[in-house]
Scaffold this motif. Structure first.
Motif, mmCIF file in Angstrom:
data_model
loop_
_atom_site.group_PDB
_atom_site.id
_atom_site.type_symbol
_atom_site.label_atom_id
_atom_site.label_comp_id
_atom_site.label_asym_id
_atom_site.label_seq_id
_atom_site.Cartn_x
_atom_site.Cartn_y
_atom_site.Cartn_z
ATOM 1 N N GLN A 1 3.780 1.956 -9.580
ATOM 2 C CA GLN A 1 3.195 2.145 -10.894
ATOM 3 C C GLN A 1 4.221 1.760 -11.969
ATOM 4 O OE1 GLN A 1 1.266 6.039 -11.219
ATOM 5 N NE2 GLN A 1 1.237 6.171 -8.988
ATOM 6 N N SER A 2 3.754 1.098 -13.020
ATOM 7 C CA SER A 2 4.671 0.515 -14.008
ATOM 8 C C SER A 2 5.559 1.555 -14.674
ATOM 9 C CB SER A 2 3.866 -0.243 -15.075
ATOM 10 O OG SER A 2 2.952 0.643 -15.718
ATOM 11 N N GLN A 3 5.043 2.768 -14.836
ATOM 12 C CA GLN A 3 5.860 3.783 -15.505
ATOM 13 C C GLN A 3 7.008 4.272 -14.643
ATOM 14 O OE1 GLN A 3 2.694 4.098 -14.640
ATOM 15 N NE2 GLN A 3 2.152 6.160 -13.937
ATOM 16 N N ASN B 1 8.819 10.356 -5.293
ATOM 17 C CA ASN B 1 8.984 9.723 -3.984
ATOM 18 C C ASN B 1 9.590 8.331 -4.052
ATOM 19 O OD1 ASN B 1 7.663 11.992 -2.900
ATOM 20 N ND2 ASN B 1 5.658 11.043 -3.216
ATOM 21 N N ILE B 2 9.781 7.810 -5.265
ATOM 22 C CA ILE B 2 10.287 6.442 -5.412
ATOM 23 C C ILE B 2 11.669 6.301 -4.762
ATOM 24 C CG2 ILE B 2 11.036 4.691 -7.070
ATOM 25 C CD1 ILE B 2 8.064 4.920 -6.952
ATOM 26 N N LYS B 3 12.524 7.277 -4.995
ATOM 27 C CA LYS B 3 13.891 7.182 -4.466
ATOM 28 C C LYS B 3 13.886 7.122 -2.947
ATOM 29 C CE LYS B 3 18.406 9.419 -4.616
ATOM 30 N NZ LYS B 3 19.203 10.566 -5.143
ATOM 31 N N ASN B 4 13.078 7.981 -2.303
ATOM 32 C CA ASN B 4 13.030 7.992 -0.839
ATOM 33 C C ASN B 4 12.463 6.701 -0.271
ATOM 34 O OD1 ASN B 4 14.073 10.557 -0.839
ATOM 35 N ND2 ASN B 4 12.116 11.583 -0.535
ATOM 36 N N ALA B 5 11.619 6.018 -1.051
ATOM 37 C CA ALA B 5 11.036 4.763 -0.572
ATOM 38 C C ALA B 5 11.989 3.586 -0.764
ATOM 39 C CB ALA B 5 9.718 4.496 -1.295
ATOM 40 N N GLU C 1 0.829 -1.209 0.000
ATOM 41 C CA GLU C 1 0.000 0.000 0.000
ATOM 42 C C GLU C 1 0.862 1.257 0.000
ATOM 43 O OE1 GLU C 1 -3.396 2.174 2.782
ATOM 44 O OE2 GLU C 1 -2.952 0.036 3.062
ATOM 45 N N LEU C 2 1.926 1.227 0.802
ATOM 46 C CA LEU C 2 2.838 2.370 0.855
ATOM 47 C C LEU C 2 3.456 2.639 -0.508
ATOM 48 C CD1 LEU C 2 4.532 4.456 2.532
ATOM 49 C CD2 LEU C 2 6.195 2.606 2.852
ATOM 50 N N LEU C 3 3.954 1.592 -1.150
ATOM 51 C CA LEU C 3 4.616 1.756 -2.448
ATOM 52 C C LEU C 3 3.617 2.132 -3.537
ATOM 53 C CD1 LEU C 3 6.918 -1.371 -2.152
ATOM 54 C CD2 LEU C 3 7.684 0.997 -2.126
#
Length: 817
Positions: free
Chosen positions: A283-285, A247-251, A238-240
């Protein structure tokens, strides 16, 4: 006294009296529902009193916690929950502050039950969608406290599990409450992610360890709904899933740090599972962002142990395979560039034995077998990622890898630093193995565009090197590229079977693109097959691959002209095995004989010419009786049965070119081409093979000179073509062919044996003659412009053109506008 108390009670505010009335005398009786309904109605009727109700409830709860009256604490929290669910008005914010203050009070308690009670209330609050935003609310304490609960080490395992699950639910609630609220503190900040993500990963890993103990099926079914690992995975997904592009890098960064800090790369399985969850949840993109972070992390750990790098590569293999469909742009080549760089570094580390390139005391010693495992993992990753790419991208990757292969003397900058020639050889082998993985399963309808000259020519040049391993890898790559109907396994064993229908070959009609491909590159392929058979270091695998290559050419790319050339090639191989000038060992000569016999047995049945098949089968039967060492069944085995010498190989045990030409000519094949022996054309590529002479490398120009030399022009008769002339040409055609062959032999002999000065003078004479011809052409074409005033006489009686400027020329009136 009682009258005074009663009087004071009557003077208390109504909201306090309503709050007091919901608490029973005995806390075990629970909330007084009738009075709770009155309090709810009052809160809805007078929403401005909500903040006072919350403050009073908070005051009572704090007093009850201090006095350890936990029954009243539960009643107060239940009342707060019901008020929260019922009231959605502008004054809810002030009430929420009191609510969060009470939840915080419970979470700070050292009683597990109160911590769980406070967490459950917070989760209910997190699911409420507020009508108005809050500017000043902070959740930093809750992130820290819930993360701490996720790492609980309480003695009782059941209570410990409940506390950890409460912490996970609390983090899930914080994320839900803040992730979509732009006015709240950014939950994606590193200070929050560095607490949330490791807490989730800790429980995910702990759940794996618990599952590994294999509980009974009954226990598993009972605890299935309350498994911390499943809850953690759901919360992590859910978080991802809520993560935006920025925000992808921080996660992902805390995941990498957690795996580093706890040495989880070496186990591989947990790291792979984590990134599978990540790749399938985001998300795939955004997938390529995760790939980029993994690549950067791999580079950052380039001097770490081989097991750590191998673990990162394995994770990259799984992640790249999932992200391949969504990754576009430079990410594809970036993946391969990083992997090839790691391959090169691993080879250097293996050969030098250290990460720093020196052997000083204190440097970390490298284990060679771990580096080899890493190299295999990198090669597998390259192949796995390439298999998910479309054909056009795979062709680009093949060209990219080919450009990375070091060629001594051609690309000196690509040679391995610090590891010398052995390093160059190992890098060549590793990159060719990578190409084997990339080309596996490669299928294309247009061979010309999928295999351009910029890829095919460098690849074929490696088939001339002395290293047998390099040559074998090149053959495997060629087989993968040409095989488009899965016929390769059917040519795995060389044999001279009498009925090839047992192989169940898939033969398709040769397309126009295939014809163009063979017209352009066919002679190169024939030449490399011929030269590959001459290599004395070739073993059984080489000849099996060469047979498979000949078979695939016949099935996949053969038209009538190609079939003729392949038969000529097989007969030339027989002549090569008979020749004593090459100094080939007995095994090589027997292997070449057996290869030619097996291929002619195959091609005669593919052509379906009965007389051709009869001749081939007759020769094979004679060999089976008299010279079995010339057949594949006796040569290509673990213990080959060879003859002591091959001096008596003649007569009926040989395939006759004249006989084959005769029987195929009756079926419409080009007899003139069939009757001409195959001679390989040598090019500059032979510089890679140290054993080729200068005379052989220029034989390509010999044929051109034999057609365009001035001597031939002088011999060409300028006579009138009559019936008698045509008759004489037909009668004397055989004699003319012999003369032409003799003239070619003389020219080749001249270039092989004549002194260098004589050859240079001959070439210089041709160059000067060409220059004189060009001068004559220039004199004819470049003349001064014609003059309207005509010509004038020079002093020597010759007419000379006079050039007049355009502005002085006189034109007729009709020509002037």
């Amino acid at each position: 006294m009682y009258a005074v108390c009663g009087c004071c009670g009557a003077l208390r505010p109504r909201y306090k009296r309503l709050v007091d009335n919901i608490f029973p005398e005995d806390p075990e009786d629970g909330l007084v529902k009738a009075n709770m309904e009155k309090l709810t109605f009052y809160a809805l009727s007078a929403p401005e009193k909500l903040d006072r109700i919350g403050a009073y409830l908070s005051e009572r709860l704090s007093r009850d916690v201090a006095r350890h009256r936990y029954g009243y604490v539960c009643i107060a929290m239940e009342a707060l929950d019901q008020l929260l669910m019922a009231c959605h008005c502008q004054s809810i914010n002030l009430f929420v502050e009191s609510f969060l203050k009470m939840v915080r009070k419970l979470l700070e308690s050292d009683k597990p039950n109160l911590q769980i009670l406070g967490t459950n209330s917070f989760v209910k609050f997190a699911n409420i969608e507020e009508d108005t935003a809050s500017y000043h609310r902070s959740y930093d304490f809750f992130v820290s406290r819930f993360s701490e609960m996720c790492h609980s080490s309480y003695e009782d395992p059941d209570i410990r599990t409940k506390i950890r699950m409460a912490g996970i639910k609390g983090l899930q609630g914080v994320v839900r409450k803040t992730v979509n609220d732009e006015l709240q503190a950014n939950i994606w900040d590193p200070q929050h992610m560095d607490k949330i993500v490791p807490s989730l990963l800790f429980n995910l890993q702990s759940g794996e360890r618990t599952e590994s103990r294999s509980p009974s099926p009954l226990q598993a079914s009972e605890k299935e709904k309350e498994s911390p690992m499943e809850l953690t995975e759901r919360c992590f997904r859910e978080l991802l899933g809520r993560a935006a592009y920025g925000n992808i890098k921080n996660a992902v960064t805390p995941v990498l740090m957690h795996l580093d800090n706890h040495s989880l790369w070496e186990g591989k399985s947990f790291a792979v599972r984590c990134f599978k969850i990540i790749m399938y949840s985001i998300q795939s993109q955004h997938s390529h962002l995760v790939i980029q972070q993994l690549l950067g992390h791999l580079d950052a750990n380039s001097k770490n142990s081989a097991t750590v790098r191998a673990g990162i590569v394995e994770v990259l293999l799984e992640a790249a395979a999932i992200a391949a469909s969504g990754s576009v742009g430079p990410t594809v080549l970036e993946v391969f560039n990083t992997l090839l760089r790691q391959l090169r570094l691993s080879v250097d580390y293996e050969l030098t034995g250290t990460y720093d390139g020196n052997t000083n005391i204190g440097t970390k010693i490298i284990k060679a077998h771990e580096e080899r495992q890493l190299q295999e993992a990198v090669i597998r990753t390259i192949g796995s990622f390439a298999n998910t790419l479309p054909t056009y991208q795979r062709s680009e990757v093949m060209l990219f890898i080919m450009g990375k292969i070091p060629v001594p003397g051609v690309h000196p900058a690509l040679t391995s630093t610090g590891s010398g020639p052995e390093g160059t050889r190992m890098i060549q082998i590793m990159l060719l193995k990578s190409l084997v993985q990339v080309t596996a399963g490669f299928q294309t309808t247009n061979m010309l565009t999928a295999l351009p000259s910029s890829f095919l020519e460098p690849l074929l040049s490696f088939s001339l090197t002395e290293d047998p391993e390099v040559r074998l890898l090149v053959l495997q790559i060629l087989l993968s590229l040409i095989d488009r109907h899965d016929n390769r396994p059917k040519f795995a064993n060389i044999s001279s079977i009498s009925d090839i229908s047992m192989l169940k070959l898939k033969v398709d009609k040769c397309s126009r693109q295939d014809n163009l491909f063979m017209k352009k590159h066919g002679q190169q392929l024939y030449r490399h097959i011929y030269l590959g058979c001459k290599e004395q270091s070739s073993g059984r695998q080489h000849y099996e691959s060469l047979f498979a290559l000949l078979g695939l050419l016949s099935v996949e790319l053969a038209n009538e002209e190609v079939v003729v050339d392949l038969i000529r090639l097989a007969l030339a191989l027989q002549d090569l095995a008979l020749s004593t000038d090459e100094g080939l060992p007995v095994y090589t000569r027997c292997a070449v004989h057996a290869l030619a016999a097996a291929y002619l047995n195959l091609i005669c049945q593919l052509t379906t010419v009965p007389a051709f098949c009869q001749h081939i089968h007759e020769v094979i039967e004679v060999r089976q009786k008299n010279t079995p060492y010339l057949l594949p069944e006796d040569v290509f085995v673990d213990n080959p049965k060879l003859a002591s010498s091959l001096e008596k190989v003649e007569g009926d045990v040989l395939f006759l070119q004249s006989k084959i030409t005769e029987v195929l000519g009756g079926s419409g094949y080009n007899t003139e081409r069939l009757a001409t022996p195959y001679v390989p054309q040598y090019t500059d590529e032979d510089r890679l093979s140290k054993r080729k002479s200068i005379g052989e490398t220029i034989s390509l120009q010999v044929e051109v000179e034999s057609r365009n030399s001035p001597e031939k022009e002088e011999r060409t008769p300028a006579e009138e073509i009559t019936f008698e002339t045509l008759k004489n040409a037909i009668v004397d055609s055989v004699g003319m062919e012999e003369q032409e062959r003799e003239r070619r032999r003389q020219v080749v002999e001249k270039f092989q044996k004549a002194p260098f000065e004589e050859i240079a003078a001959h070439c210089g004479a041709r160059a000067s003659m060409l220059q004189s011809k060009l001068n004559q052409i220039f004199e004819i074409t470049i003349r001064p412009p014609p003059s309207p005033s005509g010509t004038i006489s020079s002093g020597y009686g010759q007419s000379q053109s006079r050039s007049v400027p355009i502005y002085e020329m006189k034109f007729p009136d009709l020509c002037v506008y």
